[in-house]
Enzyme design. Structure first.
Site, short mmCIF file in Angstrom:
data_model
loop_
_atom_site.label_atom_id
_atom_site.label_comp_id
_atom_site.label_asym_id
_atom_site.label_seq_id
_atom_site.Cartn_x
_atom_site.Cartn_y
_atom_site.Cartn_z
N TRP A 36 0.82 -1.32 -0.07
CA TRP A 36 -0.01 0.14 -0.06
C TRP A 36 0.77 1.31 0.00
CZ3 TRP A 36 -5.16 1.55 0.67
CH2 TRP A 36 -6.20 0.67 0.61
N SER A 93 -0.02 -3.32 5.63
CA SER A 93 0.36 -3.37 6.85
C SER A 93 0.05 -4.19 7.81
CB SER A 93 0.44 -1.87 7.40
OG SER A 93 1.32 -0.93 6.57
N ILE A 132 -1.79 5.87 6.04
CA ILE A 132 -2.39 7.11 6.09
C ILE A 132 -3.67 7.16 6.38
CG2 ILE A 132 -2.70 9.13 4.37
CD1 ILE A 132 -0.30 8.07 2.90
N HIS A 167 -10.67 2.95 10.40
CA HIS A 167 -9.61 1.82 9.85
C HIS A 167 -8.08 2.04 10.28
CE1 HIS A 167 -7.58 -0.67 6.77
NE2 HIS A 167 -8.90 -1.39 6.70
N PHE A 222 10.83 -1.42 13.57
CA PHE A 222 9.36 -0.82 13.49
C PHE A 222 9.56 0.31 12.14
CE2 PHE A 222 5.60 2.03 14.78
CZ PHE A 222 4.57 1.09 14.32
#
Ligand code: DLZ
Length: 203
Positions: free
Chosen positions: A28, A62, A126, A132, A157
């Site tokens: 993404w 993710s 984003i 979500h 991370f």
């Protein structure tokens, strides 16, 4: 302009030449992802990690990162999507290593097996109109923490949790202004080498 924010350099320049690092990235927001992965790979190589020891695996989004990181660490995957040469094929970061995989072709077998000294999980979340974003940010960050604590392999991370496109672009060095921002992928590459080296020492 100087700033108090950001990571400070270690006094030791860690040597990555004996390390094997996996990068697991979401697809993404791909332009930003590619810049971050390139930044991480550049720093890994700058610190001596051999190109053949940098393995790159992609996942859809993710949310899939923790599961994939766990599987990559466990070595239960059959093959990764690419090695660093493949991903950065067009950028040529100075490697003389032949590329065993073509972008369009079938990957050579096998390309990736463990063990890995560190894994860098890279994603770009984003915020949108719904909740979500909050759910994924929360679950992914907790799950990546759990993977590293459960497996004993450091998981870096590398997930940007941005409130808008510009925030994400700036953190990948792709900002629209005169100051393009800083590519955080570079920091993640350096962090992976430090944590991998220290983990070997700590046992
Ligand atoms: C569905 C979704 C949305 C809306 N936004 C993002 C995002 O900004 N960044 C990202 O990495 N993934 C996003 N995804 C996909 C989810 O992470 C996941 O891949 C799907 O929900 C399938 O499990």
């Amino acid at each position: 302009m100087s700033t108090i924010k950001g990571i400070s350099q270690t006094e030791v320049a860690y040597d990555g030449s004996a390390l094997r690092v996996a990068i697991v990235h979401a697809r993404w927001n791909r332009v930003i992802i590619d810049a971050l992965v390139s930044g991480a790979v550049a720093k890994l190589k700058e610190r001596g990690v051999k190109e053949n020891n940098i393995i790159i695996q992609s996942v859809p989004g993710s949310f899939e990162l923790p599961f994939a990181c766990q599987k990559v660490i466990a070595g239960s995957h059959i093959q990764a999507n690419a090695n660093a040469t493949d991903l950065l094929g067009g950028l040529n970061l100075g490697s003389s290593t032949p590329n065993p995989i073509s972008r369009s072709g079938t990957p050579a077998l096998p390309t990736a097996t463990g063990p890995f000294d560190a894994v860098i999980a890279i994603g770009v979340l984003i915020k949108g109109a719904t909740m979500h974003f909050e759910y994924i940010c929360d679950s992914v960050s907790h799950a990546l923490m759990r993977v590293q604590l459960d497996t004993g392999v450091p998981v870096i991370f590398g997930v940007l949790t941005a409130l808008n496109d510009d925030q994400a672009l700036e953190r990948a060095g792709l900002g629209k202004g005169e100051d393009k921002g800083h590519n955080h992928g570079e920091d993640w590459g350096i962090a992976a080498i430090e944590m991998a080296t220290q983990t070997r020492r700590w046992g």
